[in-house]
Design an enzyme around this catalytic site. Structure first.
Site, PDB file in Angstrom:
ATOM      1  CD  GLU A   1     -42.626  46.914  18.554  1.00 33.32           C
ATOM      2  OE1 GLU A   1     -41.919  46.085  19.252  1.00 33.32           O
ATOM      3  OE2 GLU A   1     -42.579  47.995  18.422  1.00 33.32           O
TER       4      GLU A   1
ATOM      5  CD  GLU B   1     -44.850  51.067  20.646  1.00 31.03           C
ATOM      6  OE1 GLU B   1     -43.493  50.979  21.202  1.00 31.03           O
ATOM      7  OE2 GLU B   1     -45.667  50.231  20.853  1.00 31.03           O
TER       8      GLU B   1
END
Ligand code: GCO
Length: 486
Positions: A176, A371
């Site tokens: 991320e 995720e």
């Protein structure tokens, strides 16, 4: 947009493809603890969490889930869940305490024992090289706003690959990067806590460059390894045609600012200029490095975003102005349930994200959900169990969306639930529980939740049973209704 039934449980089990990889995800600073053990250096999250007012309750990752000392038992827990993979991150400060130069052998030894332990249990390691815990000494030199950090990251990646690259792992360069640049350098809600557009724009490019440089090094050490990156991607939906342009800009600034460099070797032109790296920082060859072929793209999906146009002086429930964009409002439609983080629950958002990204990724590039998960108000009931049926419903709905995407041709090769344990949830500290496994942080006792039993069934049978079978008709209905939200 494809719509599904409330949770897609039309009474039949959905089989996933043979070889589909079922995993759980975590990250070093959120679970390891032992921040001063065996030569580990200081990370920006050690500094940030120990800075008054930065983390709710003054929580830090000093102990977390004490995974550094409990890894062997936790590996048995993972094996007991029937999972085929475990995603964890390597703490850069454990490997190179100063972020450069000398290697800390006890740190290498820890990760060696971890990957060997996983392999001994037939569990594939999914190794994230960077999950936000930058060595503080590199931040002292500018951190990600300093181009040199990208080179230091490539050095570190090569060290780790040479040390534990022989176990057939999946390798994720960076987790991320958008959160790193935006929350760490632009708005300051994450470490290192800067609030500077120029630093954030520079960090954006140097993270893109770091990914490309690390790919090159990893390929040189492990030519046959599966390499990728993990991006947080979500639909940005417009409420009303008049908001379409605003949604497009938000999609560029939240998603495409890293998706486009990695897949296409360019930055999105529809992002506002002050968010984009200045041309002077983009050296010849940088973008070619960034767009080098990857074997997979990791998608972190939690929740969709919605925007509408309107008067900031007349905000509705759950509405917030979009900073720097007068008249644009981030909103949350009432018809969607929320998690205890207040995040909208919309499995269709996962389906749409997977289909969109699959349509742009290069042929041969697989997708993984690296995720997906939800926070819930978990508690241990009188019989010692954690009956997290909301999480079971969330997981069921999103697994059904993943299954639909596969049916529609998306090359989805695996799914990692976030997270194995309840753990340190960044600026929220320990107030938000995402785990399949409840952690009593006073005693470090682990209690697998109801969702762990559900997920074990899915992983072991490689199929998704109807939600009504899993929860019972009444609980299933309650768990998936907007009225069911806290
Ligand atoms: C992220 C991070 C995780 C978070 C999880 C819940 O996606 O933000 O990878 O570390 O803990 O997403 O917010």
């Amino acid at each position: 947009m494809t719509t599904t039934g409330a949770d897609g449980s039309a009474g039949v089990a959905r089989a996933f493809p043979d070889g589909f990889l079922w995993g759980a995800a975590s990250s070093a600073y959120q679970i390891e603890g032992a921040v001063h053990a065996d030569g580990r250096g200081t990370s920006v999250w050690d500094t940030f969490s120990h800075t008054r007012g930065k983390v709710r309750g003054g929580d830090t990752g000093d102990i977390a889930c004490d995974f550094y000392h409990r890894a062997d038992d936790d590996l048995d827990l993972i094996a007991g869940l029937g999972l085929g993979a475990f995603r964890f991150s390597v703490a850069w400060p454990r490997v190179q305490p100063a972020g450069r130069g000398a290697v800390n052998q006890p740190g290498i030894d820890f990760y060696r024992s971890l990957v060997d332990g996983l392999r001994a249990r037939n569990i594939t390691p999914a190794i994230t090289l960077y999950h936000w815990d930058l060595p503080q000494s590199l931040e002292d030199l500018g951190g990600w706003s300093n181009r040199d950090t990208a080179q230091r990251f490539a050095d570190y990646a090569q060290i780790v690959a040479e040390a534990i690259g022989d176990v057939g792992a999946m390798w994720i360069t960076i987790n991320e990067p958008q959160v790193v640049a935006h929350q760490g350098y632009r708005i300051g809600t994450h470490a290192p806590g800067h609030t500077d557009d120029a630093l954030a724009a520079a960090a954006t490019h140097h993270l893109v460059l770091a990914h490309g440089l690390a790919l090159e090094r990893l390929r040189s050490v492990m030519p046959a390894a599966r390499l990728g990156i993990t991006l947080d991607i979500h639909p940005v939906r417009a409420i009303g045609e008049e908001a379409e342009e605003a949604a497009k800009v938000a999609d560029a600034e939240q998603n495409r600012i890293f998706l486009d460099p990695v897949l296409h070797g360019s930055y999105p032109s529809s992002a506002r200029e002050h968010l984009l790296p200045p041309a002077a920082l983009i050296h010849e060859g940088d973008m070619e490095l960034a767009r080098a072929p990857i074997d997979f793209l990791g998608i972190n999906y939690y929740t969709p975003h919605y925007v509408r146009l309107g008067d900031w002086a007349q905000l509705g429930r759950d509405e917030t102005p979009v900073a720097g964009r007068p008249g644009v409002i981030a909103c949350k439609p009432d018809h969607l349930p929320r998690t205890s983080m207040g995040w909208l629950i919309e499995p269709d958002g996962l389906y749409d994200t997977l289909v969109t990204v699959a349509g742009e990724a290069a042929p041969g590039c697989a997708l993984y959900v690296t995720e997906n998960g939800c926070a819930a108000e978990d508690y241990v009931n009188p019989d010692g169990q954690v009956d997290d049926f909301e999480r079971v419903a969330y997981l069921h709905g999103h697994l059904h969306a993943a299954w639909r995407a596969i049916q529609d041709g998306v090359p989805l090769d695996g799914y990692f639930y976030w997270s194995l344990h309840d753990n340190f949830e960044w600026a929220w500290g320990y107030q938000k529980r995402f785990g399949l496994v409840f952690v009593d942080f006073d005693t470090q006792r682990r209690i697998p939740k109801r969702s762990a039993a559900f997920y074990r069934h899915v992983a072991r049978n490689n199929e998704l049973p109807p939600l009504e079978i899993v929860l019972g008709e009444d609980v299933a209905a309650q768990a998936t209704s907007p009225a069911g939200r806290p």
